[in-house]
Design a protein around this motif. Structure first.
Motif, PDB file in Angstrom:
ATOM      1  N   ALA A   1       0.848  -1.189   0.000  1.00  0.00           N
ATOM      2  CA  ALA A   1       0.000   0.000   0.000  1.00  0.00           C
ATOM      3  C   ALA A   1       0.881   1.235   0.000  1.00  0.00           C
ATOM      4  CB  ALA A   1      -0.907   0.015   1.234  1.00  0.00           C
ATOM      5  N   ILE A   2       0.243   2.368  -0.164  1.00  0.00           N
ATOM      6  CA  ILE A   2       0.906   3.641   0.116  1.00  0.00           C
ATOM      7  C   ILE A   2       0.624   3.956   1.576  1.00  0.00           C
ATOM      8  CG2 ILE A   2       1.077   6.082  -0.420  1.00  0.00           C
ATOM      9  CD1 ILE A   2       0.103   5.418  -3.234  1.00  0.00           C
ATOM     10  N   TYR A   3       1.658   4.227   2.312  1.00  0.00           N
ATOM     11  CA  TYR A   3       1.539   4.532   3.736  1.00  0.00           C
ATOM     12  C   TYR A   3       1.672   6.044   3.930  1.00  0.00           C
ATOM     13  CZ  TYR A   3       1.619  -0.379   4.944  1.00  0.00           C
ATOM     14  OH  TYR A   3       1.285  -1.710   5.088  1.00  0.00           O
ATOM     15  N   TYR A   4       0.686   6.598   4.616  1.00  0.00           N
ATOM     16  CA  TYR A   4       0.632   8.038   4.837  1.00  0.00           C
ATOM     17  C   TYR A   4       0.828   8.365   6.312  1.00  0.00           C
ATOM     18  CZ  TYR A   4      -1.514   8.282   0.192  1.00  0.00           C
ATOM     19  OH  TYR A   4      -1.769   8.183  -1.150  1.00  0.00           O
ATOM     20  N   CYS A   5       1.680   9.316   6.556  1.00  0.00           N
ATOM     21  CA  CYS A   5       1.855   9.836   7.902  1.00  0.00           C
ATOM     22  C   CYS A   5       0.824  10.932   8.137  1.00  0.00           C
ATOM     23  CB  CYS A   5       3.266  10.400   8.033  1.00  0.00           C
ATOM     24  SG  CYS A   5       3.625  11.230   9.588  1.00  0.00           S
ATOM     25  N   THR A   6       0.360  11.033   9.344  1.00  0.00           N
ATOM     26  CA  THR A   6      -0.579  12.091   9.677  1.00  0.00           C
ATOM     27  C   THR A   6      -0.214  12.719  11.009  1.00  0.00           C
ATOM     28  OG1 THR A   6      -2.931  12.632   9.991  1.00  0.00           O
ATOM     29  CG2 THR A   6      -2.198  10.491  10.784  1.00  0.00           C
ATOM     30  N   TYR A   7      -0.496  13.989  11.102  1.00  0.00           N
ATOM     31  CA  TYR A   7      -0.305  14.764  12.330  1.00  0.00           C
ATOM     32  C   TYR A   7      -1.631  15.434  12.638  1.00  0.00           C
ATOM     33  CZ  TYR A   7       0.848  18.802  15.208  1.00  0.00           C
ATOM     34  OH  TYR A   7       0.853  19.748  16.201  1.00  0.00           O
ATOM     35  N   SER A   8      -2.022  15.436  13.901  1.00  0.00           N
ATOM     36  CA  SER A   8      -3.266  16.117  14.250  1.00  0.00           C
ATOM     37  C   SER A   8      -3.178  16.754  15.630  1.00  0.00           C
ATOM     38  CB  SER A   8      -4.446  15.139  14.205  1.00  0.00           C
ATOM     39  OG  SER A   8      -4.243  14.066  15.088  1.00  0.00           O
ATOM     40  N   ASP A   9      -3.695  17.969  15.700  1.00  0.00           N
ATOM     41  CA  ASP A   9      -4.018  18.609  16.980  1.00  0.00           C
ATOM     42  C   ASP A   9      -5.440  19.115  16.798  1.00  0.00           C
ATOM     43  OD1 ASP A   9      -1.391  20.902  16.104  1.00  0.00           O
ATOM     44  OD2 ASP A   9      -3.477  21.033  15.484  1.00  0.00           O
ATOM     45  N   TYR A  10      -5.639  20.394  16.654  1.00  0.00           N
ATOM     46  CA  TYR A  10      -6.972  20.877  16.262  1.00  0.00           C
ATOM     47  C   TYR A  10      -7.040  20.980  14.736  1.00  0.00           C
ATOM     48  CZ  TYR A  10      -4.525  25.350  15.871  1.00  0.00           C
ATOM     49  OH  TYR A  10      -3.651  26.339  15.542  1.00  0.00           O
ATOM     50  N   ARG A  11      -5.954  20.603  14.085  1.00  0.00           N
ATOM     51  CA  ARG A  11      -5.861  20.559  12.630  1.00  0.00           C
ATOM     52  C   ARG A  11      -5.420  19.142  12.265  1.00  0.00           C
ATOM     53  NH1 ARG A  11      -0.977  24.502  12.864  1.00  0.00           N
ATOM     54  NH2 ARG A  11      -0.621  22.985  14.554  1.00  0.00           N
ATOM     55  N   GLN A  12      -5.448  18.834  11.014  1.00  0.00           N
ATOM     56  CA  GLN A  12      -4.901  17.557  10.560  1.00  0.00           C
ATOM     57  C   GLN A  12      -4.114  17.770   9.280  1.00  0.00           C
ATOM     58  OE1 GLN A  12      -7.583  14.228   9.787  1.00  0.00           O
ATOM     59  NE2 GLN A  12      -5.971  12.832  10.478  1.00  0.00           N
ATOM     60  N   TYR A  13      -2.935  17.157   9.258  1.00  0.00           N
ATOM     61  CA  TYR A  13      -2.063  17.246   8.101  1.00  0.00           C
ATOM     62  C   TYR A  13      -1.666  15.837   7.673  1.00  0.00           C
ATOM     63  CZ  TYR A  13      -1.574  22.173   9.309  1.00  0.00           C
ATOM     64  OH  TYR A  13      -1.833  23.482   9.591  1.00  0.00           O
ATOM     65  N   TRP A  14      -1.383  15.729   6.380  1.00  0.00           N
ATOM     66  CA  TRP A  14      -0.994  14.447   5.805  1.00  0.00           C
ATOM     67  C   TRP A  14       0.336  14.576   5.094  1.00  0.00           C
ATOM     68  CZ3 TRP A  14      -3.972  10.057   6.444  1.00  0.00           C
ATOM     69  CH2 TRP A  14      -5.256  10.262   6.954  1.00  0.00           C
ATOM     70  N   GLY A  15       1.112  13.520   5.143  1.00  0.00           N
ATOM     71  CA  GLY A  15       2.325  13.451   4.355  1.00  0.00           C
ATOM     72  C   GLY A  15       1.995  13.068   2.922  1.00  0.00           C
ATOM     73  N   GLN A  16       3.023  13.026   2.104  1.00  0.00           N
ATOM     74  CA  GLN A  16       2.818  12.746   0.681  1.00  0.00           C
ATOM     75  C   GLN A  16       2.659  11.255   0.409  1.00  0.00           C
ATOM     76  OE1 GLN A  16       5.708  13.307   2.074  1.00  0.00           O
ATOM     77  NE2 GLN A  16       7.186  11.865   1.205  1.00  0.00           N
ATOM     78  N   GLY A  17       2.996  10.434   1.378  1.00  0.00           N
ATOM     79  CA  GLY A  17       2.862   8.990   1.226  1.00  0.00           C
ATOM     80  C   GLY A  17       4.163   8.340   0.787  1.00  0.00           C
ATOM     81  N   THR A  18       4.352   7.124   1.244  1.00  0.00           N
ATOM     82  CA  THR A  18       5.513   6.346   0.836  1.00  0.00           C
ATOM     83  C   THR A  18       5.042   4.939   0.460  1.00  0.00           C
ATOM     84  OG1 THR A  18       7.758   5.645   1.468  1.00  0.00           O
ATOM     85  CG2 THR A  18       6.099   5.607   3.206  1.00  0.00           C
ATOM     86  N   GLN A  19       5.545   4.443  -0.638  1.00  0.00           N
ATOM     87  CA  GLN A  19       5.088   3.155  -1.160  1.00  0.00           C
ATOM     88  C   GLN A  19       5.783   2.010  -0.433  1.00  0.00           C
ATOM     89  OE1 GLN A  19       2.769   2.392  -3.819  1.00  0.00           O
ATOM     90  NE2 GLN A  19       3.031   0.336  -2.963  1.00  0.00           N
ATOM     91  N   VAL A  20       4.993   1.060  -0.006  1.00  0.00           N
ATOM     92  CA  VAL A  20       5.505  -0.195   0.547  1.00  0.00           C
ATOM     93  C   VAL A  20       4.974  -1.318  -0.329  1.00  0.00           C
ATOM     94  CG1 VAL A  20       5.412  -1.804   2.480  1.00  0.00           C
ATOM     95  CG2 VAL A  20       5.689   0.658   2.897  1.00  0.00           C
ATOM     96  N   THR A  21       5.896  -2.093  -0.867  1.00  0.00           N
ATOM     97  CA  THR A  21       5.518  -3.212  -1.720  1.00  0.00           C
ATOM     98  C   THR A  21       6.113  -4.487  -1.144  1.00  0.00           C
ATOM     99  OG1 THR A  21       5.473  -1.795  -3.682  1.00  0.00           O
ATOM    100  CG2 THR A  21       5.569  -4.178  -4.036  1.00  0.00           C
ATOM    101  N   VAL A  22       5.259  -5.464  -0.897  1.00  0.00           N
ATOM    102  CA  VAL A  22       5.693  -6.739  -0.333  1.00  0.00           C
ATOM    103  C   VAL A  22       5.473  -7.811  -1.395  1.00  0.00           C
ATOM    104  CG1 VAL A  22       5.470  -8.368   1.561  1.00  0.00           C
ATOM    105  CG2 VAL A  22       4.998  -5.933   1.943  1.00  0.00           C
ATOM    106  N   SER A  23       6.560  -8.415  -1.811  1.00  0.00           N
ATOM    107  CA  SER A  23       6.462  -9.443  -2.849  1.00  0.00           C
ATOM    108  C   SER A  23       6.329 -10.819  -2.216  1.00  0.00           C
ATOM    109  CB  SER A  23       7.701  -9.397  -3.739  1.00  0.00           C
ATOM    110  OG  SER A  23       8.858  -9.691  -2.992  1.00  0.00           O
ATOM    111  N   SER A  24       5.627 -11.688  -2.931  1.00  0.00           N
ATOM    112  CA  SER A  24       5.402 -13.045  -2.402  1.00  0.00           C
ATOM    113  C   SER A  24       6.499 -14.001  -2.837  1.00  0.00           C
ATOM    114  CB  SER A  24       4.044 -13.559  -2.885  1.00  0.00           C
ATOM    115  OG  SER A  24       4.002 -13.533  -4.290  1.00  0.00           O
TER     116      SER A  24
END
Length: 114
Positions: free
Chosen positions: A91-114
Protein backbone atom coordinates in the motif's frame (compact mmCIF):
# COMPACT_ATOMS: atom_id res chain seq x y z
CA UNK A 1 1.29 24.84 8.91
CA UNK A 2 2.91 21.51 9.64
CA UNK A 3 5.07 19.70 7.12
CA UNK A 4 5.51 15.94 7.18
CA UNK A 5 8.33 14.13 5.46
CA UNK A 6 8.12 10.34 5.24
CA UNK A 7 10.88 7.90 4.48
CA UNK A 8 11.64 4.21 4.69
CA UNK A 9 9.27 2.67 2.17
CA UNK A 10 10.40 0.24 -0.47
CA UNK A 11 10.25 -3.28 -1.80
CA UNK A 12 10.61 -6.21 0.57
CA UNK A 13 9.93 -9.92 0.38
CA UNK A 14 7.16 -11.50 2.36
CA UNK A 15 8.28 -12.13 5.92
CA UNK A 16 10.66 -9.20 5.86
CA UNK A 17 10.66 -5.96 7.81
CA UNK A 18 10.60 -2.26 7.10
CA UNK A 19 10.78 0.81 9.30
CA UNK A 20 8.97 3.93 8.23
CA UNK A 21 9.85 7.35 9.59
CA UNK A 22 7.96 10.62 9.46
CA UNK A 23 9.45 13.91 10.60
CA UNK A 24 7.16 16.80 11.40
CA UNK A 25 8.19 20.44 11.26
CA UNK A 26 6.49 23.80 11.44
CA UNK A 27 3.89 25.01 13.94
CA UNK A 28 3.71 21.90 16.10
CA UNK A 29 1.45 22.02 19.13
CA UNK A 30 2.45 20.57 22.47
CA UNK A 31 -0.55 18.25 22.52
CA UNK A 32 -0.85 16.25 19.35
CA UNK A 33 -1.09 12.83 17.82
CA UNK A 34 0.79 11.31 14.93
CA UNK A 35 0.04 8.17 13.08
CA UNK A 36 0.03 6.09 9.96
CA UNK A 37 -2.69 5.23 7.52
CA UNK A 38 -2.41 3.14 4.40
CA UNK A 39 -4.26 2.85 1.15
CA UNK A 40 -4.05 -0.16 -1.11
CA UNK A 41 -5.11 -0.01 -4.76
CA UNK A 42 -8.87 0.03 -5.06
CA UNK A 43 -9.38 0.24 -1.32
CA UNK A 44 -10.20 2.96 1.16
CA UNK A 45 -7.56 4.56 3.31
CA UNK A 46 -7.39 2.81 6.66
CA UNK A 47 -5.78 3.44 10.01
CA UNK A 48 -2.67 1.46 10.82
CA UNK A 49 -1.67 2.97 14.15
CA UNK A 50 -1.47 6.25 16.02
CA UNK A 51 0.38 7.61 19.01
CA UNK A 52 -0.16 10.69 21.14
CA UNK A 53 2.55 13.00 22.43
CA UNK A 54 2.18 11.27 25.80
CA UNK A 55 2.77 7.86 24.24
CA UNK A 56 -0.72 6.44 24.14
CA UNK A 57 -0.98 4.09 21.17
CA UNK A 58 -3.88 2.84 19.12
CA UNK A 59 -3.67 0.06 16.55
CA UNK A 60 -6.05 -1.31 14.00
CA UNK A 61 -6.85 -4.79 15.25
CA UNK A 62 -5.30 -6.55 12.28
CA UNK A 63 -1.97 -4.73 12.78
CA UNK A 64 -1.43 -5.62 16.42
CA UNK A 65 1.56 -7.82 16.98
CA UNK A 66 3.30 -7.22 13.66
CA UNK A 67 3.44 -3.42 13.62
CA UNK A 68 4.84 -1.15 16.31
CA UNK A 69 4.44 2.61 16.38
CA UNK A 70 6.77 4.83 18.38
CA UNK A 71 7.86 8.43 18.45
CA UNK A 72 10.70 10.70 19.44
CA UNK A 73 9.16 13.91 20.70
CA UNK A 74 12.50 15.72 20.72
CA UNK A 75 12.75 15.07 16.98
CA UNK A 76 9.01 15.36 16.26
CA UNK A 77 9.35 12.06 14.48
CA UNK A 78 7.09 9.04 14.42
CA UNK A 79 8.18 5.57 13.41
CA UNK A 80 6.38 2.47 12.22
CA UNK A 81 8.24 -0.80 12.58
CA UNK A 82 6.63 -3.42 10.36
CA UNK A 83 7.61 -7.05 10.80
CA UNK A 84 6.49 -10.30 9.16
CA UNK A 85 5.22 -8.35 6.19
CA UNK A 86 2.66 -9.92 3.90
CA UNK A 87 1.77 -9.16 0.29
CA UNK A 88 -1.53 -7.73 1.53
CA UNK A 89 0.44 -5.06 3.39
CA UNK A 90 1.32 -3.56 0.02
CA UNK A 91 0.00 0.00 0.00
CA UNK A 92 0.91 3.64 0.12
CA UNK A 93 1.54 4.53 3.74
CA UNK A 94 0.63 8.04 4.84
CA UNK A 95 1.85 9.84 7.90
CA UNK A 96 -0.58 12.09 9.68
CA UNK A 97 -0.30 14.76 12.33
CA UNK A 98 -3.27 16.12 14.25
CA UNK A 99 -4.02 18.61 16.98
CA UNK A 100 -6.97 20.88 16.26
CA UNK A 101 -5.86 20.56 12.63
CA UNK A 102 -4.90 17.56 10.56
CA UNK A 103 -2.06 17.25 8.10
CA UNK A 104 -0.99 14.45 5.80
CA UNK A 105 2.32 13.45 4.35
CA UNK A 106 2.82 12.75 0.68
CA UNK A 107 2.86 8.99 1.23
CA UNK A 108 5.51 6.35 0.84
CA UNK A 109 5.09 3.16 -1.16
CA UNK A 110 5.50 -0.19 0.55
CA UNK A 111 5.52 -3.21 -1.72
CA UNK A 112 5.69 -6.74 -0.33
CA UNK A 113 6.46 -9.44 -2.85
CA UNK A 114 5.40 -13.05 -2.40
Amino acid sequence: QVQLVESGGGLVQAGGSLRLSCAASGSIAGINAMGWYRQAPGKQRELVASITDSGYTNYADSKKGRFTISRDNAKNTVYLQMNSLKPEDTAIYYCTYSDYRQYWGQGTQVTVSS
